[in-house]
Design an enzyme around this catalytic site. Structure first.
Site, PDB file in Angstrom:
ATOM      1  N   ASP A   4      78.107  32.480 -68.781  1.00 42.04           N
ATOM      2  CA  ASP A   4      78.700  32.067 -70.052  1.00 42.04           C
ATOM      3  C   ASP A   4      78.037  32.868 -71.166  1.00 42.04           C
ATOM      4  O   ASP A   4      76.952  32.546 -71.639  1.00 42.04           O
ATOM      5  CB  ASP A   4      78.500  30.569 -70.284  1.00 42.04           C
ATOM      6  N   GLY A  44      76.931  23.178 -73.183  1.00 46.17           N
ATOM      7  CA  GLY A  44      77.248  21.843 -72.707  1.00 46.17           C
ATOM      8  C   GLY A  44      77.168  21.748 -71.192  1.00 46.17           C
ATOM      9  O   GLY A  44      76.721  20.737 -70.639  1.00 46.17           O
TER      10      GLY A  44
END
Length: 291
Positions: A194, A217
């Site tokens: 990510d 998250g």
């Protein structure tokens, strides 16, 4: 309009081959805090942590499904699907669900097929549900649903979608643990795929409305599942059947998570807060279903 719901829902699914190695699994586990010794006074590694970090004992935390084969169809590719044209600075991960069809192998190759399964109008924001189904040589492995929250793109008159809110558990939690987050946790976790600069670049974070880079998250998601598996499921990752959450607030590297768990019949309800900010909500409506 940047989001054309009809076009997004009608778009052809995208498929691609994904693969992963034990090194990918180990890197992910380290990214969600594996290897840390809860006894700060002991110089030795907790032997139980070796199942996450030593190749001869390795098993796979089911939340690895959210990063396996990073760079193939997934959340970021969902932002380039037909009918979707949004500013990355306005994007937040709103929620995540994974259903495990069989235990994840330490090494594998599979086909991942992704599509926009739903587009919801939340008024001031739009929510895209990006569904990824992964099938290996022996059949289905897992299904991921990522809820992508796009600020400023609601109000187009679409369906608001179902409510993800769950009834809060009754009584005191059966277990409460705290998990510290390293200052460099986001920099380590992002190596699993990510690359959103929101988690690394202070200037980008300010443009997005945050005082500094925030933790992914999905890193909190993985840390929480690991806590549940280690404390209530006897360390047995194969018992996890599904895991869902709503991202209720941000976490900054260097903070400490407080993870509260309530046992039920084949399920564990979980609440996660930030200790350093007066128990500010982090994960809500969180449920682990297990055998």
């Amino acid at each position: 309009m940047p989001i054309d719901a009809a076009l997004a829902l009608a778009a052809e699914p995208r498929s691609g081959e994904i693969s992963w190695t034990p090194k990918d699994v180990q890197l992910y586990h380290l990214g969600v805090g594996a290897g840390a010794n809860p006894d700060k006074h002991s110089p030795a590694t907790d032997p139980d942590e070796l199942r996450y970090s030593l190749e001869s004992r390795l098993h796979v935390l089911p939340s690895f499904a959210t990063v396996a084969g990073a760079g193939s169809p997934g959340v970021i590719s969902g932002l380039s699907m037909p009918g979707v044209d949004v500013d990355l600075a306005h994007v937040l991960h709103g929620g995540q669900a994974v259903e495990i069809h069989r235990p994840l192998p330490v090494e594998g190759t599979a086909t991942a097929t992704s599509r926009i399964a739903a587009v919801y109008d939340k008024g001031k924001a739009a929510v895209l549900v990006m569904r990824t189904e992964v099938i290996g040589a022996e059949g289905p492995l897992w299904t991921n649903d990522a809820q992508i929250f796009v600020r400023g793109e609601g109000g187009f008159g679409g369906d608001r979608g179902p409510s993800a809110r769950r009834e809060p558990p009754a009584g005191e939690p059966d277990k409460v643990v705290e998990r510290p987050i390293r200052e460099d946790q986001a920099l380590l976790y992002r190596l699993s795929g990510d690359w959103n600069p929101l988690h690394a670049d202070p200037e980008f974070a300010k443009v997005a409305g945050f005082e500094r880079p925030i933790l992914h998250g999905l890193c909190t998601y993985g840390m929480t599942l690991k806590a549940v598996v280690d404390t209530l499921l006897g360390g047995d990752v194969s018992r996890v059947r599904s895991y869902t959450t709503r991202f209720a607030g941000v976490v900054y590297p260097g903070e400490t998570l407080r993870i509260r768990m309530w046992r039920g019949d084949g399920r564990v309800q979980v609440s996660v807060t930030a200790v350093d900010r007066d128990d500010a909500p982090v994960l809500a409506d969180t449920l682990v279903e297990h055998s």
